[in-house]
Design a protein around this motif. Structure first.
Motif, short mmCIF file in Angstrom:
data_model
loop_
_atom_site.label_atom_id
_atom_site.label_comp_id
_atom_site.label_asym_id
_atom_site.label_seq_id
_atom_site.Cartn_x
_atom_site.Cartn_y
_atom_site.Cartn_z
N LEU A 152 -10.30 18.67 46.42
CA LEU A 152 -9.27 17.65 46.20
C LEU A 152 -7.88 18.26 46.27
O LEU A 152 -6.95 17.65 46.83
N GLU A 153 -7.71 19.44 45.72
CA GLU A 153 -6.40 20.09 45.74
C GLU A 153 -5.97 20.38 47.18
O GLU A 153 -4.81 20.16 47.55
N ALA A 154 -6.89 20.88 48.00
CA ALA A 154 -6.56 21.20 49.38
C ALA A 154 -6.19 19.93 50.16
O ALA A 154 -5.22 19.92 50.93
N ALA A 155 -6.97 18.86 49.97
CA ALA A 155 -6.68 17.61 50.67
C ALA A 155 -5.36 17.01 50.20
O ALA A 155 -4.53 16.56 51.01
N ALA A 156 -5.15 17.01 48.89
CA ALA A 156 -3.92 16.44 48.33
C ALA A 156 -2.70 17.23 48.78
O ALA A 156 -1.65 16.66 49.09
N SER A 157 -2.82 18.56 48.81
CA SER A 157 -1.69 19.40 49.21
C SER A 157 -1.24 19.07 50.63
O SER A 157 -0.04 19.05 50.93
N ARG A 158 -2.20 18.83 51.51
CA ARG A 158 -1.86 18.46 52.88
C ARG A 158 -1.19 17.09 52.92
O ARG A 158 -0.17 16.90 53.61
N LEU A 159 -1.71 16.14 52.17
CA LEU A 159 -1.12 14.80 52.15
C LEU A 159 0.30 14.82 51.57
O LEU A 159 1.18 14.08 52.03
N LEU A 160 0.52 15.67 50.59
CA LEU A 160 1.82 15.70 49.91
C LEU A 160 2.92 16.32 50.76
O LEU A 160 4.08 16.35 50.34
N GLU A 161 2.59 16.77 51.95
CA GLU A 161 3.62 17.19 52.90
C GLU A 161 4.31 15.98 53.53
O GLU A 161 5.36 16.10 54.16
N ILE A 162 3.73 14.80 53.35
CA ILE A 162 4.31 13.57 53.90
C ILE A 162 5.45 13.10 53.00
O ILE A 162 5.30 13.04 51.78
N PRO A 163 6.59 12.76 53.58
CA PRO A 163 7.74 12.35 52.76
C PRO A 163 7.44 11.15 51.87
O PRO A 163 6.85 10.18 52.32
N ALA A 164 7.85 11.26 50.62
CA ALA A 164 7.80 10.17 49.63
C ALA A 164 6.39 9.68 49.34
O ALA A 164 6.22 8.61 48.74
N LEU A 165 5.38 10.43 49.74
CA LEU A 165 4.01 10.01 49.42
C LEU A 165 3.69 10.32 47.97
O LEU A 165 4.05 11.36 47.45
N LYS A 166 3.01 9.38 47.32
CA LYS A 166 2.51 9.58 45.95
C LYS A 166 0.99 9.56 46.00
O LYS A 166 0.40 8.87 46.83
N ILE A 167 0.39 10.30 45.08
CA ILE A 167 -1.06 10.43 45.13
C ILE A 167 -1.68 10.27 43.75
O ILE A 167 -1.12 10.71 42.74
N SER A 168 -2.80 9.57 43.71
CA SER A 168 -3.66 9.50 42.53
C SER A 168 -5.05 9.95 42.93
O SER A 168 -5.41 9.94 44.11
N LEU A 169 -5.85 10.33 41.94
CA LEU A 169 -7.14 10.96 42.21
C LEU A 169 -8.27 10.20 41.52
O LEU A 169 -8.15 9.82 40.36
N PHE A 170 -9.37 10.02 42.25
CA PHE A 170 -10.57 9.43 41.68
C PHE A 170 -11.79 10.18 42.18
O PHE A 170 -11.93 10.42 43.38
N THR A 171 -12.69 10.54 41.27
CA THR A 171 -13.98 11.07 41.68
C THR A 171 -15.08 10.27 40.97
O THR A 171 -14.88 9.78 39.87
#
Length: 230
Positions: free
Chosen positions: A206-225
């Protein structure tokens, strides 16, 4: 009528069994028996802001909300369900549990503000062999309750990583550090994404996937497993 008769006849000799406890299903039970449903070890983390998933990712990635639906216990109901989901061709288990989780989450406004759901992708070779992505099944279940679209063509897995089993936390991170890419990142600019996976242990995937997504400007992220393995 004939189809139901044939189904009932076959069930006498080859009864459908619960994917949680392997006991025969009865009456209108599907996939999971009522006893297993009643005994599912729910975390209720979505009711606690400072929950164990929150603490797992704090100082690792910036995120808005984080939760897991069930506790993963060795030789327990959840382990059996997830094994069937991943390896025995039962994507319906992910959808069923995703719908249940979505019902609980929406009752406490967890989905509020979330724009899209992104399941953690499998490598295309692995998905082709399995026939489906188990995290996408969970995401689809969530989506039917939350009314939030699932997007599967933006976050992609470009490298096939080896199994995470028996790896240390650092080794797990190295194993997935560069496996994800984002297609057309502008489509996710200024969006709030719910990143969905099946089981979290160290959180490296999840950290690796989120880190890549967070390179996108103004993107916010929440996590669910679906499950948390402490």
């Amino acid at each position: 009528m004939k189809v139901q008769w044939l189904h009932d006849f076959i069930s006498v000799f080859y009864p459908e069994v619960c994917l949680g406890c392997t006991q025969p299903l009865v009456n209108q039970e599907k996939l999971i028996c009522l006893n297993c449903l009643a005994e599912l070890p729910k975390t209720n983390f979505h009711k606690q802001y400072n929950n164990p998933i929150f603490h797992l990712f704090t100082a690792r990635i910036p995120f808005q909300k984080a939760t897991a639906y069930l506790y993963f216990q060795k030789k327990g109901i959840v382990q059996s369900l997830i094994h069937n989901l991943k390896y025995n061709n039962f994507p319906e288990v992910g959808v069923r549990l995703g719908r249940m989780a979505g019902t609980d989450l929406i009752a406490d406004d967890f989905p509020k503000g979330i724009d899209v759901i992104l399941p953690v992708p499998l490598h295309p070779t692995k998905q082709s062999k399995r026939g489906y992505n188990q995290s996408e099944s969970v995401a689809n279940g969530l989506a039917t309750i939350m009314g939030i679209p699932v997007i599967t063509d933006k976050l992609v897995r470009v490298t096939r990583s080896s199994s995470q089993t028996r790896k240390s936390r650092f080794a797990r991170w190295l194993n997935v550090e560069h496996v994800f890419e984002v297609n057309q990142p502008e489509d996710l600019t200024d969006r709030h994404v719910l990143l969905v996976d099946d089981v979290v242990t160290t959180g490296s995937t999840l950290e690796a996937a989120a880190s890549r997504l967070l390179e996108i400007p103004a993107l916010k992220i929440s996590l669910f497993t679906l499950a948390y393995a402490p």
